[in-house]
Design an enzyme around this catalytic site. Structure first.
Site, PDB file in Angstrom:
ATOM      1  N   ARG A  83      76.799  80.956  12.337  1.00 31.95           N
ATOM      2  CA  ARG A  83      77.551  81.116  11.156  1.00 31.95           C
ATOM      3  C   ARG A  83      79.035  81.858  11.515  1.00 31.95           C
ATOM      4  NH1 ARG A  83      75.344  85.873   7.340  1.00 31.95           N
ATOM      5  NH2 ARG A  83      76.321  87.165   9.006  1.00 31.95           N
ATOM      6  N   HIS A 221      61.298  82.293  30.818  1.00 31.93           N
ATOM      7  CA  HIS A 221      62.060  81.998  31.932  1.00 31.93           C
ATOM      8  C   HIS A 221      61.593  82.324  33.507  1.00 31.93           C
ATOM      9  CE1 HIS A 221      64.068  85.925  32.277  1.00 31.93           C
ATOM     10  NE2 HIS A 221      64.328  85.225  33.434  1.00 31.93           N
ATOM     11  N   LYS A 225      60.864  79.699  37.532  1.00 35.84           N
ATOM     12  CA  LYS A 225      62.296  80.014  38.545  1.00 35.84           C
ATOM     13  C   LYS A 225      60.878  78.870  39.314  1.00 35.84           C
ATOM     14  CE  LYS A 225      63.341  84.690  37.457  1.00 35.84           C
ATOM     15  NZ  LYS A 225      64.298  84.929  37.187  1.00 35.84           N
ATOM     16  N   GLU A 259      64.718  96.112  37.985  1.00 37.05           N
ATOM     17  CA  GLU A 259      65.933  95.755  38.087  1.00 37.05           C
ATOM     18  C   GLU A 259      66.839  96.804  38.025  1.00 37.05           C
ATOM     19  OE1 GLU A 259      67.188  92.664  34.194  1.00 37.05           O
ATOM     20  OE2 GLU A 259      64.936  94.579  34.068  1.00 37.05           O
ATOM     21  N   ASP A 278      58.831  94.656  26.320  1.00 32.56           N
ATOM     22  CA  ASP A 278      60.293  93.728  26.810  1.00 32.56           C
ATOM     23  C   ASP A 278      59.965  92.915  28.405  1.00 32.56           C
ATOM     24  OD1 ASP A 278      63.010  92.407  26.903  1.00 32.56           O
ATOM     25  OD2 ASP A 278      63.532  93.992  28.824  1.00 32.56           O
ATOM     26  N   HIS A 283      56.410  87.933  31.298  1.00 28.14           N
ATOM     27  CA  HIS A 283      56.734  87.972  32.615  1.00 28.14           C
ATOM     28  C   HIS A 283      55.670  88.276  34.067  1.00 28.14           C
ATOM     29  CE1 HIS A 283      60.569  86.852  30.797  1.00 28.14           C
ATOM     30  NE2 HIS A 283      61.104  88.260  31.267  1.00 28.14           N
ATOM     31  N   LYS A 381      63.654  99.572  34.604  1.00 22.73           N
ATOM     32  CA  LYS A 381      65.661  99.708  35.085  1.00 22.73           C
ATOM     33  C   LYS A 381      66.321 101.206  35.382  1.00 22.73           C
ATOM     34  CE  LYS A 381      66.189  96.344  31.180  1.00 22.73           C
ATOM     35  NZ  LYS A 381      66.070  95.048  31.789  1.00 22.73           N
TER      36      LYS A 381
HETATM   37  C1  BG6 Z   1      64.439  89.270  29.943  1.00 20.67           C
HETATM   38  C2  BG6 Z   1      64.758  90.941  29.682  1.00 20.67           C
HETATM   39  O1  BG6 Z   1      63.222  88.918  29.641  1.00 20.67           O
HETATM   40  O2  BG6 Z   1      64.715  89.398  31.219  1.00 20.67           O
HETATM   41  C3  BG6 Z   1      65.684  91.623  30.396  1.00 20.67           C
HETATM   42  O3  BG6 Z   1      64.484  90.784  28.554  1.00 20.67           O
HETATM   43  C4  BG6 Z   1      65.596  91.662  31.953  1.00 20.67           C
HETATM   44  O4  BG6 Z   1      65.618  93.049  30.098  1.00 20.67           O
HETATM   45  C5  BG6 Z   1      65.567  89.398  31.868  1.00 20.67           C
HETATM   46  O5  BG6 Z   1      66.765  92.025  32.362  1.00 20.67           O
HETATM   47  C6  BG6 Z   1      65.329  89.759  33.665  1.00 20.67           C
HETATM   48  O6  BG6 Z   1      65.380  88.612  34.024  1.00 20.67           O
HETATM   49  P1  BG6 Z   1      66.046  88.268  35.466  1.00 20.67           P
HETATM   50  O7  BG6 Z   1      65.569  86.179  35.162  1.00 20.67           O
HETATM   51  O8  BG6 Z   1      67.569  88.284  35.405  1.00 20.67           O
HETATM   52  O9  BG6 Z   1      64.764  88.495  36.748  1.00 20.67           O
END
Ligand code: BG6
Length: 528
Positions: A83, A221, A225, A259, A278, A283, A381
């Site tokens: 948009r 994702h 990796k 993290e 999350d 993951h 985190k």
């Molecule tokens: C995301 C989460 O899927 O993965 C985030 O929503 C997280 O909270 C991130 O920070 C971490 O990805 P990576 O590839 O940096 O380890």
């Protein structure tokens, strides 16, 4: 003598790829290229929500890097939808900046010049019928102008609440229907895949109404990796690990996704989700599935997803969740020499928030291979450092023919898959300390990607986008996996509902309760 190469498995395109890169001065390059000419056929990539963070930081740089590696086909087009009162040039400008800032392979003007010719922008809101009609028309005209041959992948880089309206628009305009123009139509769905089992199922149903199951690519994702894929190579390409990869030899498994960052500007999403939804739901459970699964009968989407599904379906939570499920929230503290604020003082987080920023749980995988082996999972985190690893901790030798005092510093053998950073594998085992006594102490043997290979790893999104365009779903979870993962997370969320999370200071390895959880079982968390 000339070397003989294995036969080509993929047929390279007749025309040269969109962008050719100068060959690397690497004598192995020819060999690699002959083995893996994975270049997709002509197609358009349509990105919804192109001005968002994900598109700018990950998707556009990934498209650019694919172009730079010569992995985009000649008939390629990238279409942005958002948009904004923009023309093609404005989007191209955003994309150029994103590629410059985020490219892994280095920004080159000649690569960009060719890629930018393929870029189009369609302005509009998600409920704007006319904008979607224009998008449908744009794709049809691109068959002429760009030679996309009716092929298109739609990337939903948008808030989940917007999925229904966008999917309905695609259905109305018949953009998702490949019987119209020939070619293929695929959709890429980003996590979160719902908020719980019910919403996950609703989302799956919605997507399946519009696209056929084989055309749905759910992105996790982590599966893109290299190190995560290497777990399969480690287990199934070698002989020495698999015989001990079971409850006869394994004491426990620890999976850590830590993290150091806080929640940045994502309070809106994060505060309604928390660490378990999350990260654990997707993951971390995917890492568990790859660690625990049986050998697939083939290295393809069907076989691998089937094995992962069996593991996810065999997960059991302990009855005493009060002892084996811990959640925490960070207080202010120090990280990297800087003072950082507590979670509730982050921008846009309600002061009364009870959302967890740390979650740890003990699970069991009820199969013959894993009966009795606890899997300890944790994520958080504002922990001391960014590190993801899978540690397989082996049982101690049943008998040690050495003096007790000589083996005091001998721990459990461990095999640690370092997903990130310092990608590689560490093997920890006992070794004789030099000297006249028979003292045995733990040592580490390391394999480091950075040292063993000359080529750098593609970004996860680069790999996964390429797979979408090729139509290879091996690294994408299917809907049963998503639903089974929610079946693990929902009882945890129910158990935690209404309670307050434990506290930990930013820069510490989570709350004390998480250490107590392992101590209860006579174990300790690894310090990665
Ligand atoms: C995301 C989460 O899927 O993965 C985030 O929503 C997280 O909270 C991130 O920070 C971490 O990805 P990576 O590839 O940096 O380890």
């Amino acid at each position: 003598m000339t070397a003989s190469y294995p036969p080509l498995r993929d047929i390279p395109p007749e025309e040269p790829p969109l962008v050719r890169t100068t060959p690397l001065p690497n004598p192995l390059r020819d060999v690699r290229d002959r083995r893996l000419p994975r270049v997709p056929g002509p197609c358009a990539l349509v990105v919804f929500g192109v001005t968002g963070d994900l598109a700018r930081k990950k998707l556009i740089p990934a498209v650019y890097d694919l172009a730079n590696r010569g992995l985009l086909p000649p008939g390629f087009a990238m279409v942005g939808f958002a948009r904004r009162d923009w023309g093609d040039g404005d989007f191209a400008e955003l994309a150029r900046k994103a590629a410059q800032d985020g490219s892994r392979t280095g920004f080159r003007d000649d690569v960009w010049a060719r890629l930018s010719d393929t870029i189009r922008f369609v302005p509009g809101a998600f409920d704007d019928d006319q904008a979607f009609d224009t998008l449908a028309q744009t794709l049809i005209s691109m068959e002429e102008t760009h030679g996309i041959q009716g092929n298109a992948a739609f990337y939903l880089s948008i808030p989940p609440a917007m999925f229904p309206v966008v999917l309905k628009q695609m259905q109305r305009t018949r953009m998702a229907d490949n019987s119209q123009r020939g070619g293929w139509r695929r959709v890429v769905v980003e996590k979160p895949f719902g908020h719980d089992l019910q919403s996950g199922m609703d989302l799956n149903r919605l997507v399946d109404e519009v696209f056929t199951a084989k055309d749905v690519f759910r992105i996790d994702h982590y599966l893109g990796k290299e190190t995560v894929q290497n777990l399969l190579a480690l287990r199934f390409a070698n002989t020495m690990f698999e015989p001990v990869w079971n409850g006869n030899f394994v004491d426990s498994v620890q999976i850590t996704m830590a993290e150091d960052v806080g929640i940045g500007s994502r309070a809106g999403f994060y505060d309604t989700a928390g660490a378990a939804r999350d990260v654990l739901q997707n993951h971390v459970l995917q890492l568990l599935a790859l660690t625990a699964m049986e050998e697939p009968v083939a290295f393809d989407a069907e076989a691998i997803r089937t094995e992962k599904t069996k593991v996810l379906g065999a997960i059991e939570l302990p009855a005493e969740l009060e002892h084996y499920a811990v959640r925490g929230q960070y207080d202010q503290g120090w990280l990297g020499g800087q003072r950082v604020v507590s979670y509730v003082d982050e921008e846009n987080v309600p002061k009364t928030s009870t959302t967890e920023t740390y979650a740890a749980v003990r699970l069991n995988v009820e199969t013959r291979r894993w009966a009795g082996v606890p899997f300890y999972l944790r994520t958080g985190k504002r922990l001391p450092r960014r590190v993801t690893e899978i540690a397989v901790v082996f049982k101690k030798a049943p008998h040690l023919p050495f003096a007790k005092t000589d083996t005091e510093e001998l721990g459990h053998n461990q095999l640690v898959v370092r997903v990130q950073p310092d990608e590689g594998i560490t093997l920890r085992f006992g070794s004789k300390v030099p000297g006249s006594s028979m003292e045995v102490r733990d040592v580490s043997m390391d394999f480091l990607y950075g040292e063993a290979f000359t080529e750098s790893s593609p970004e996860a999104y680069e790999r996964l986008l390429l797979d979408v365009l090729i139509g290879d779903a091996t690294l994408f979870p299917r809907n049963e996996e998503v639903e089974l993962s929610w079946k693990v997370i929902d009882p945890l969320e129910e158990f935690w509902a209404g309670s307050k999370p434990a506290r930990y200071r930013a820069g510490e390895w989570g709350p004390r309760e998480a250490d107590e959880m392992l101590a209860r079982d006579g174990r300790v968390w690894r310090r990665p």
